[in-house]
Design a protein around this motif. Structure first.
Motif, short mmCIF file in Angstrom:
data_model
loop_
_atom_site.label_atom_id
_atom_site.label_comp_id
_atom_site.label_asym_id
_atom_site.label_seq_id
_atom_site.Cartn_x
_atom_site.Cartn_y
_atom_site.Cartn_z
N GLY A 152 48.90 47.37 35.53
CA GLY A 152 47.66 46.62 35.44
C GLY A 152 46.50 47.49 35.01
O GLY A 152 46.61 48.72 34.97
N VAL A 153 45.38 46.83 34.69
CA VAL A 153 44.14 47.51 34.32
C VAL A 153 43.00 46.82 35.05
O VAL A 153 42.85 45.60 34.97
CB VAL A 153 43.88 47.45 32.80
N ILE A 154 42.19 47.60 35.77
CA ILE A 154 41.00 47.04 36.40
C ILE A 154 39.77 47.65 35.74
O ILE A 154 39.74 48.86 35.46
CB ILE A 154 41.01 47.30 37.92
N VAL A 155 38.78 46.80 35.44
CA VAL A 155 37.62 47.25 34.67
C VAL A 155 36.33 46.79 35.33
O VAL A 155 36.32 45.95 36.22
CB VAL A 155 37.69 46.73 33.21
N HIS A 156 35.24 47.35 34.85
CA HIS A 156 33.89 47.07 35.31
C HIS A 156 33.65 45.56 35.43
O HIS A 156 34.04 44.80 34.54
CB HIS A 156 32.90 47.67 34.31
N PRO A 157 33.03 45.09 36.52
CA PRO A 157 32.84 43.64 36.70
C PRO A 157 31.96 42.98 35.65
O PRO A 157 32.02 41.76 35.48
CB PRO A 157 32.22 43.53 38.10
#
Length: 220
Positions: A152-157
């Motif tokens: 997965g990839v989590i990024v800036h909201p």
């Protein structure tokens, strides 16, 4: 298992360490509780070294299972230590804080939009991935505004739908938004994660932990 920790009282754990699959690069002075937490949560081999004499490993190292991209100011001794675990590419140009300007997994690398195209291509060839120049939520230092694994990839909201779509086309894994340490969009500063698990800065809220677990597929 406890999912949050500090680095000697500092919740910005991702500034001091970089997790790349089965290894975690940490400074030699890392506290014993920090080392134990990384082993327990992530199942990693710990690689203890400074980079260019500094303990801010997270800002100076990027990469994937194929290689490490490291500041060109790293010493020969530091490079020797890192080379025992991955091939090493040195960034010798002005944009050399690799951890700040590169976010990568085994499928892609997103880089600072002002990075010269020839350097971006060299990084992609070295890591064996497709590359993209990207801003995330107005932040050019994509290595701090996002965290990628092969799950997965989590990024800036504040990342836009367009930016997320660009990532989804090349990442080959789910992409979602999130934050750490009570609202920081620089998610890499407070999160260490691989395919086995994660650990976050101790100021990270339960809601933020839930988002991390959702994006990386850790929800039971």
């Amino acid at each position: 298992m406890e999912r949050t920790i500090t680095f000697d009282g500092d919740p910005n754990i991702g500034v001091f360490a970089r997790v790349l699959g089965d290894i975690a690069i940490i400074p030699p002075e890392a506290p014993e509780d920090f080392k134990a937490a990384l082993r327990a949560a992530l199942g990693v081999t710990l690689v203890e070294t400074t980079v260019q004499g500094s303990s801010i490993i997270g800002s100076l190292v990027a990469g994937n299972s194929r290689g490490l991209v490291v500041s060109g100011l790293a010493t020969e001794e530091e490079i020797d230590i890192l080379s025992q675990h991955r091939e090493v590419l040195l960034l010798t140009e002005s944009m050399n804080a690799a951890g700040n300007v590169i976010m990568a997994n085994d499928s892609f690398a997103a880089v600072h939009p002002d990075m010269p195209s020839d350097l971006r291509e060299a990084i992609g060839e070295f890591l064996g991935v497709e590359t993209i120049a990207l801003v995330l939520g107005g932040v050019k230092t994509v290595g701090m505004a996002g965290v990628a694994t092969n799950k997965g990839v989590i990024v800036h909201p504040r990342a836009t739908d367009r930016q997320i779509e660009q990532l989804e086309k090349i990442a080959q894994v789910p992409v979602g938004t999130g934050s750490v340490n009570m609202g920081s969009g620089l998610v890499c500063t407070g999160l260490l994660v691989n395919e086995q698990g994660y650990i976050a800065g101790n100021a990270t809220s339960g809601f933020e932990l839930g988002r991390i677990e959702d994006v990386f597929g850790f929800l039971e």
